[in-house]
Design an enzyme around this catalytic site. Structure first.
Site, PDB file in Angstrom:
ATOM      1  N   LYS A 105       0.844  -1.204   0.000  1.00 53.59           N
ATOM      2  CA  LYS A 105       0.000   0.000   0.000  1.00 53.59           C
ATOM      3  C   LYS A 105       0.876   1.251   0.000  1.00 53.59           C
ATOM      4  O   LYS A 105       2.051   1.177   0.358  1.00 53.59           O
ATOM      5  CB  LYS A 105      -0.916  -0.024   1.226  1.00 53.59           C
ATOM      6  N   ARG A 107     -10.723   0.599  14.132  1.00 54.25           N
ATOM      7  CA  ARG A 107     -10.628   1.368  12.884  1.00 54.25           C
ATOM      8  C   ARG A 107     -11.712   0.799  11.981  1.00 54.25           C
ATOM      9  O   ARG A 107     -12.861   1.159  12.116  1.00 54.25           O
ATOM     10  CB  ARG A 107      -9.211   1.200  12.301  1.00 54.25           C
ATOM     11  N   TYR A 162      15.163  31.788   5.409  1.00 53.61           N
ATOM     12  CA  TYR A 162      13.990  32.579   5.789  1.00 53.61           C
ATOM     13  C   TYR A 162      14.022  32.964   7.269  1.00 53.61           C
ATOM     14  O   TYR A 162      14.436  32.179   8.110  1.00 53.61           O
ATOM     15  CB  TYR A 162      12.708  31.765   5.545  1.00 53.61           C
ATOM     16  N   MET A 175      11.032  25.200   0.471  1.00 50.06           N
ATOM     17  CA  MET A 175      10.152  24.279  -0.246  1.00 50.06           C
ATOM     18  C   MET A 175      10.930  23.249  -1.070  1.00 50.06           C
ATOM     19  O   MET A 175      10.647  22.065  -1.029  1.00 50.06           O
ATOM     20  CB  MET A 175       9.211  25.066  -1.167  1.00 50.06           C
TER      21      MET A 175
HETATM   22  C1  PLP Z   1      -0.244  -1.619   6.978  1.00 52.33           C
HETATM   23  C2  PLP Z   1      -0.829  -2.823   7.523  1.00 52.33           C
HETATM   24  C3  PLP Z   1      -0.019  -3.921   7.886  1.00 52.33           C
HETATM   25  C4  PLP Z   1       1.485  -3.882   7.872  1.00 52.33           C
HETATM   26  O1  PLP Z   1       1.986  -3.293   9.038  1.00 52.33           O
HETATM   27  P1  PLP Z   1       3.554  -3.173   9.285  1.00 52.33           P
HETATM   28  O2  PLP Z   1       3.672  -2.652  10.643  1.00 52.33           O
HETATM   29  O3  PLP Z   1       4.069  -2.245   8.276  1.00 52.33           O
HETATM   30  O4  PLP Z   1       4.088  -4.539   9.119  1.00 52.33           O
HETATM   31  C5  PLP Z   1      -0.653  -5.092   8.249  1.00 52.33           C
HETATM   32  N1  PLP Z   1      -1.992  -5.180   8.283  1.00 52.33           N
HETATM   33  C6  PLP Z   1      -2.796  -4.139   7.977  1.00 52.33           C
HETATM   34  C7  PLP Z   1      -4.274  -4.319   8.035  1.00 52.33           C
HETATM   35  C8  PLP Z   1      -2.246  -2.925   7.601  1.00 52.33           C
HETATM   36  O5  PLP Z   1      -3.041  -1.899   7.288  1.00 52.33           O
END
Ligand code: PLP
Length: 811
Positions: free
Chosen positions: A484, A582, A709, A758
């Site tokens: 992801k 969540r 700055y 920036m």
């Molecule tokens: C991102 C995520 C993981 C991975 O977590 P890490 O700490 O990066 O290993 C596992 N399960 C879910 C549902 C996640 O959203």
């Protein structure tokens, strides 16, 4: 595009069984790794190095429902609702469809053949023509029996002209290509001695190639490459030194970087064409392209402008800057005597270093007889080389006949080991190898990295980390890799591709878009989507992505979408909330979920999972156990209720290490894959990405001056200040200003000074020996950096802006 039943009529088939004749077909598939939209693909079980019939199951799982096969003993009961078409020869069938498709288009199709230079001429012509007209070209060097068919399938009414490359290695092959391509114009590039194995004589070889031109109106060629017989062809339009050549070359003057070619076109126009190359092969290819353009009526000054911007082709000779002041000529695309001679010719023109070396693999695609051997020996001996490295069993046979020091390696792996321990410097090295030797692996390891702000991604480190975690899980536990957020900032299909190669079981993305991009990049592993949205169900199903189902609402929406499509058993993943709060079903919600699931066979649960909130932290030990127990209980209920078993998973990176008892059926590896573990234990990880930039300017400033700055950076002594090209818009957090952030230059850690801008920031490099242009490592210790600003490495990694170029290294 076409329906299955339309295509069926164009294939000579023995029999068929097509329960879904109206399925629309967009793509012709033959490699399950390249299937994108399964349902709209027609899969051909080709018989090649592997038997394509073995991949029908995979293809079916990817959503393919239409197959062209030749095996008669196939048990198609395993593939309900799929169309099957039986033929004698699946390759011939794909060619029939390519020809059928090609016949829809009336625009000119230029067929390009010859021994060398086909791809270069095609690519160059494409780049010269495509500024003015809509032009199609066969991809890469897709010029084989299959490659041409795939190329032609890409034709479309939006083009005005197409360039199609055709390659043959044996007598009899061109006929089939010609019947598919039916070119209206022809280009013959050259006549080398590549692929001699399939031909008795050069004469036969050129006749075979000439078959491509059966129905063309014109043939463009260099007259020097042709025999009497072809020179009599009335359709011929030539370049060469003969008076009767349409493009007559009267003089060639080579300079250091360019070549001046004096020419007369059509007996009337005189012009001096400046070619941005000095090697013969490139000059020849430029002249072939120029001839075509001139004959199309383009004026010579315009042609000159187009020629000016031609560059060397990536997949051919590639000249790169290497480490330790070496230059690399990378010609790892093919290897035959003719192209070796061309490459040596190119090496001879490199004058930046005195020392010249050649790394040479076995020769491919032609007879390995005394004649070939002595040609190579002579060519190498003539070039004043100071070292030759021979790679492969055959090529070693010439070692004793060479007049310079020789090293011999059995294969590329041995060469890689050698290169990693031995340092070449101040030399030009020609790396010339047959495709199968993959000598690009060598050239990559010798090359100097880019000079802009780049995120270097080391795919070997990724493999290493994967293997580290693999060693921590039982072999029957599946691995799901979290890709992801652009693989935590390090890339999309580039990363997924490596994971796929290493046969991990699942990939996970956050959003459907990310999954679509992976499919586009040719990723065929199953992909779970954490946050599917109703508006994206279309893409989700089209790309065979599998949703995380976290509430009854989303489940109902998905089921009704699937019901409309008439599908059954679409794979889903049930998320259970055991304490993260969540997304996910709470234990109380489960009865409603079970009730609904039992009534709907549109979907099938492939896995159920939950997420730990603090797996790596000993202070949450009790809570973690509570989560694991709750999850086990919920998962068991689920299985009992739906009546089949599913894959159960709860561990993320830290969970893998700290809770081996909870690996269950699968683990979800995230940040650890990229080289970081918030609570590492018994594991050695290599960071996958390295953010690098360079020093743009160095200033010598008096104490009391201020930097940046708001005059935040106040000098308390005379100082040396470097400006580097990275700022908060690149993902370099503003909180890292004023000395909080440290970068590394030549092994020294130097602090930032003043506020982060920036696109840039300033470093105090007082006392460190550096010069402008030097390389700077931005996050030498990303864990500590994150802690310093109350952050976590996850956010720093994913925050590296997409404008920072990703460069992949895989050695
Ligand atoms: C991102 C995520 C993981 C991975 O977590 P890490 O700490 O990066 O290993 C596992 N399960 C879910 C549902 C996640 O959203």
């Amino acid at each position: 595009m076409y329906t299955v039943s339309q295509l069926l009529q164009k294939i000579s088939s023995n029999r068929n069984l097509c329960p879904q004749p109206d399925l629309e077909i967009y793509s012709l598939a033959y490699d399950t790794r390249k299937i994108r939209i399964g349902i709209n693909s027609l899969f051909f079980a080709l018989i090649g190095q592997r038997d394509g019939h073995q991949y029908i199951t995979d293809a079916y799982h990817l959503g393919v429902r239409s197959f062209v096969v030749s095996a008669t003993d196939l048990d198609i009961r395993n593939f309900p609702n799929a169309n099957f078409i039986w033929v004698e020869d699946t390759l011939a069938a794909i060619q029939q469809l390519a020809a059928f498709h090609r016949n829809h288009f009336e625009y000119p199709i230029i067929g390009i053949t010859g021994s060398n230079g086909k791809t270069v001429v095609k690519e160059w012509l494409y780049s010269m023509l495509s500024q003015d007209i809509h032009c199609y070209q066969s991809p890469k060097s897709y010029n084989s029996q299959l490659g041409v068919a795939i190329s032609l399938w890409g034709l479309d009414e939006k083009f005005d002209l197409a360039l199609i490359e055709a390659g043959v290695s044996m007598v009899g092959e061109m006929q089939a290509l010609e019947e598919m391509i039916k070119p209206t114009l022809g280009i013959f590039t050259s006549m080398g001695n590549a692929h001699d194995e399939g031909f008795i004589s050069a004469d036969l070889k050129i006749r075979e190639k000439w078959k491509l031109f059966q129905d063309v109106a014109k043939i463009y060629a260099p007259s020097s490459a042709l025999y009497e017989e072809q020179l009599r062809d009335p359709r011929l339009i030539c370049w060469g030194i003969r008076e009767e050549d349409m493009l007559q070359i009267t003089d060639i003057i080579k300079h250091t970087r360019t070549t001046e070619v004096s020419l007369v076109f059509d007996n009337s126009i005189e012009f001096v064409l400046v070619v941005p190359f000095i090697d013969t092969a490139s000059i020849d290819n430029v002249l072939t392209c120029a001839l075509v353009l001139a004959d199309l009526g383009i004026d010579w000054p315009v042609i000159q402008k187009k020629v000016d911007v031609l560059g060397p082709l990536e997949m051919r000779l590639k000249l790169k800057k290497g480490r330790n002041n070496i230059s690399i000529i990378d010609d790892t695309y093919s290897n035959d005597v003719a192209s070796l001679q061309i490459a040596l010719d190119f090496l001879a023109q490199q004058n930046q270093h005195n020392s010249k070396k050649v790394i040479l693999s076995d020769i491919e695609g032609q007879r390995w007889d005394e004649q070939s051997k002595s040609l190579i020996v002579d060519a190498l001996n003539r070039h004043g080389l100071d070292e030759v490295v021979l790679v492969g069993n055959r090529i070693q046979e010439i070692g004793a006949r060479l007049n310079m020091p020789v090293k011999s390696m059995v294969n590329t792996d041995e060469l890689i080991k050698f290169v990693s321990t031995y340092t070449w410097h101040d030399a030009t090295i020609l790396i010339k190898g047959a495709r199968m030797f993959q000598l690009e692996r060598i050239s990559n390891s010798l090359v100097e990295k880019s000079h802009e702000t780049v995120l270097e991604i080391n795919l070997n480190a990724l493999e290493h980390n994967l293997n580290q975690y693999r060693a921590h899980v039982r072999s029957d536990v599946k691995i799901m890799a979290m890709v992801k957020a652009f693989s935590y900032g390090s890339g999309s299909f580039e990363v997924a591709n490596i994971l796929q190669f290493h046969k991990i079981d699942y990939l996970t993305v956050a959003f459907v878009d990310e999954g679509v991009e992976l499919r586009r990049g040719g990723i065929s592993l199953p992909i779970m989507v954490l946050s599917p949205h109703e508006s994206s169900f279309d893409d989700l199903v089209r790309c065979s992505l599998e949703p995380e189902i976290y509430s009854l609402r989303i489940l109902k929406a998905f089921v009704s979408y699937i019901r409309e499509l008439g599908l059954k058993n679409y794979p889903i993943h049930i998320k259970i909330d055991t304490g993260m709060h969540r997304l996910g079903f709470m234990e109380n919600d489960l009865d409603d979920l079970f009730f609904y699931l039992k009534q709907h066979d549109e979907v099938r649960v492939v896995s159920t999972f939950s997420h730990l909130v603090g797996a790596g932290s000993s202070s949450f030990e009790d809570f973690t156990h509570q989560q694991i127990n709750l999850f086990r209980r919920c998962a068991a209920k689920l299985e009992a209720q739906i009546g089949y078993s599913v894959v159960k998973h709860i561990c993320n990176t830290s969970g893998i290490i700290h809770h081996p008892e909870a690996h269950l059926d699968m683990v979800r590896l995230g940040i650890g894959l990229y080289g970081y573990d918030m609570a590492p234990k018994n594991i050695r990880l290599n960071p996958v990405s390295k953010l690098k930039t360079t020093i743009s300017q160095i200033k010598y400033l008096k104490s009391s001056e201020t930097i940046g700055y708001d005059r935040k950076g106040i000098l308390s002594r005379d100082s040396v200040i470097a400006t580097v090209k990275i700022g908060y818009a690149d993902g370099y957090d503003r909180r890292l200003g004023n000395g909080v952030g440290k970068m590394r230059i030549h092994g020294h850690e130097v602090p930032t000074i003043g506020n982060i801008c920036m696109d840039m920031c300033m470093l105090d490099i007082t006392g460190v020996q550096v010069s402008e242009g030097d390389e700077v490592e931005v996050f030498p210790n990303i864990m500590q950096t994150a802690i310093d600003i109350g952050n976590i490495p996850y956010e720093l990694l994913t925050g590296i802006s997409s404008r920072v170029k990703r460069v992949y290294f895989y050695e």
